[in-house]
Motif scaffolding. Structure first.
Motif, PDB file in Angstrom:
ATOM      1  N   GLY A 108      37.983 -71.046   7.952  1.00 44.97           N
ATOM      2  CA  GLY A 108      37.567 -71.414   9.298  1.00 44.97           C
ATOM      3  C   GLY A 108      37.228 -70.243  10.205  1.00 44.97           C
ATOM      4  N   VAL A 109      37.021 -69.060   9.632  1.00 42.45           N
ATOM      5  CA  VAL A 109      36.686 -67.896  10.437  1.00 42.45           C
ATOM      6  C   VAL A 109      35.188 -67.922  10.744  1.00 42.45           C
ATOM      7  CG1 VAL A 109      36.585 -65.367  10.417  1.00 42.45           C
ATOM      8  CG2 VAL A 109      38.560 -66.541   9.439  1.00 42.45           C
ATOM      9  N   ASN A 110      34.833 -67.604  11.982  1.00 44.58           N
ATOM     10  CA  ASN A 110      33.436 -67.532  12.378  1.00 44.58           C
ATOM     11  C   ASN A 110      32.883 -66.194  11.876  1.00 44.58           C
ATOM     12  OD1 ASN A 110      30.993 -67.008  13.783  1.00 44.58           O
ATOM     13  ND2 ASN A 110      31.630 -68.424  15.410  1.00 44.58           N
ATOM     14  N   LEU A 111      32.049 -66.237  10.848  1.00 46.63           N
ATOM     15  CA  LEU A 111      31.557 -65.014  10.209  1.00 46.63           C
ATOM     16  C   LEU A 111      30.694 -64.190  11.158  1.00 46.63           C
ATOM     17  CD1 LEU A 111      30.718 -66.331   6.641  1.00 46.63           C
ATOM     18  CD2 LEU A 111      32.744 -65.103   7.403  1.00 46.63           C
ATOM     19  N   ARG A 112      29.928 -64.830  12.010  1.00 50.28           N
ATOM     20  CA  ARG A 112      29.084 -64.094  12.965  1.00 50.28           C
ATOM     21  C   ARG A 112      29.960 -63.266  13.912  1.00 50.28           C
ATOM     22  NH1 ARG A 112      25.150 -67.718  14.790  1.00 50.28           N
ATOM     23  NH2 ARG A 112      23.724 -66.745  13.350  1.00 50.28           N
ATOM     24  N   GLU A 113      31.023 -63.878  14.438  1.00 47.99           N
ATOM     25  CA  GLU A 113      31.930 -63.156  15.337  1.00 47.99           C
ATOM     26  C   GLU A 113      32.612 -62.007  14.613  1.00 47.99           C
ATOM     27  OE1 GLU A 113      34.727 -65.556  17.478  1.00 47.99           O
ATOM     28  OE2 GLU A 113      33.164 -66.971  18.090  1.00 47.99           O
ATOM     29  N   GLU A 114      33.061 -62.246  13.382  1.00 54.53           N
ATOM     30  CA  GLU A 114      33.706 -61.190  12.593  1.00 54.53           C
ATOM     31  C   GLU A 114      32.755 -60.025  12.385  1.00 54.53           C
ATOM     32  OE1 GLU A 114      36.844 -60.600  11.131  1.00 54.53           O
ATOM     33  OE2 GLU A 114      37.366 -62.151  12.580  1.00 54.53           O
ATOM     34  N   TYR A 115      31.503 -60.328  12.061  1.00 55.35           N
ATOM     35  CA  TYR A 115      30.505 -59.292  11.827  1.00 55.35           C
ATOM     36  C   TYR A 115      30.252 -58.486  13.099  1.00 55.35           C
ATOM     37  CZ  TYR A 115      26.017 -57.148  10.673  1.00 55.35           C
ATOM     38  OH  TYR A 115      25.007 -56.255  10.473  1.00 55.35           O
ATOM     39  N   LEU A 116      30.093 -59.174  14.221  1.00 52.01           N
ATOM     40  CA  LEU A 116      29.853 -58.479  15.483  1.00 52.01           C
ATOM     41  C   LEU A 116      31.053 -57.620  15.875  1.00 52.01           C
ATOM     42  CD1 LEU A 116      27.988 -61.253  17.496  1.00 52.01           C
ATOM     43  CD2 LEU A 116      27.016 -59.204  16.445  1.00 52.01           C
ATOM     44  N   ASN A 117      32.262 -58.120  15.664  1.00 53.74           N
ATOM     45  CA  ASN A 117      33.463 -57.333  15.952  1.00 53.74           C
ATOM     46  C   ASN A 117      33.507 -56.078  15.098  1.00 53.74           C
ATOM     47  OD1 ASN A 117      34.439 -59.083  17.899  1.00 53.74           O
ATOM     48  ND2 ASN A 117      35.708 -60.224  16.464  1.00 53.74           N
ATOM     49  N   GLU A 118      33.167 -56.217  13.824  1.00 52.57           N
ATOM     50  CA  GLU A 118      33.168 -55.072  12.909  1.00 52.57           C
ATOM     51  C   GLU A 118      32.148 -54.022  13.354  1.00 52.57           C
ATOM     52  OE1 GLU A 118      32.175 -54.292   8.252  1.00 52.57           O
ATOM     53  OE2 GLU A 118      33.277 -56.119   8.755  1.00 52.57           O
ATOM     54  N   ILE A 119      30.965 -54.477  13.752  1.00 53.39           N
ATOM     55  CA  ILE A 119      29.932 -53.543  14.214  1.00 53.39           C
ATOM     56  C   ILE A 119      30.406 -52.810  15.471  1.00 53.39           C
ATOM     57  CG2 ILE A 119      27.646 -53.423  15.288  1.00 53.39           C
ATOM     58  CD1 ILE A 119      26.751 -55.549  13.336  1.00 53.39           C
ATOM     59  N   CYS A 120      31.021 -53.531  16.389  1.00 50.51           N
ATOM     60  CA  CYS A 120      31.511 -52.913  17.628  1.00 50.51           C
ATOM     61  C   CYS A 120      32.593 -51.877  17.332  1.00 50.51           C
ATOM     62  CB  CYS A 120      32.055 -53.971  18.587  1.00 50.51           C
ATOM     63  SG  CYS A 120      30.771 -54.987  19.332  1.00 50.51           S
ATOM     64  N   GLN A 121      33.501 -52.189  16.415  1.00 48.00           N
ATOM     65  CA  GLN A 121      34.555 -51.248  16.054  1.00 48.00           C
ATOM     66  C   GLN A 121      33.972 -49.987  15.429  1.00 48.00           C
ATOM     67  OE1 GLN A 121      37.234 -53.431  13.558  1.00 48.00           O
ATOM     68  NE2 GLN A 121      38.158 -54.535  15.261  1.00 48.00           N
TER      69      GLN A 121
END
Length: 84
Positions: A48-61
């Motif tokens: 149930g993880v939102n992959l788009r949000e995870e990807y954007l968070n990873e890019i920001c980090q």
């Protein structure tokens, strides 16, 4: 329906089946790194993880780490220039 995998549940068997199906759709077509990434993405998706949000968070980090490294390098260069 809760998408979280619980030990011994029917959902766990379903996810295992989905992973096996995905990973065997092109035998020999997966690198070890690619297979690891695919398994991680599929497990996140089925939990149930939102992959788009995870990807954007990873890019920001990554961007924050890069910016921090650049600031440290600039500080070191300034100190070295002052010594010369």
């Amino acid at each position: 329906m809760d998408n979280r995998i619980t030990k011994g549940s029917g959902e766990e068997r379903h996810v295992s089946h989905v992973l096996a199906d995905k990973m065997s759709s092109r035998p020999g077509g997966w690198s070890e790194e690619g297979a690891e990434v695919m398994i991680k993405l599929l497990s996140l998706k089925y939990n149930g993880v939102n992959l788009r949000e995870e990807y954007l968070n990873e890019i920001c980090q990554k961007a924050e780490k890069r910016d921090k490294r650049e600031r440290v390098v600039k500080e070191i260069m300034k100190k070295n220039i002052k010594r010369v």
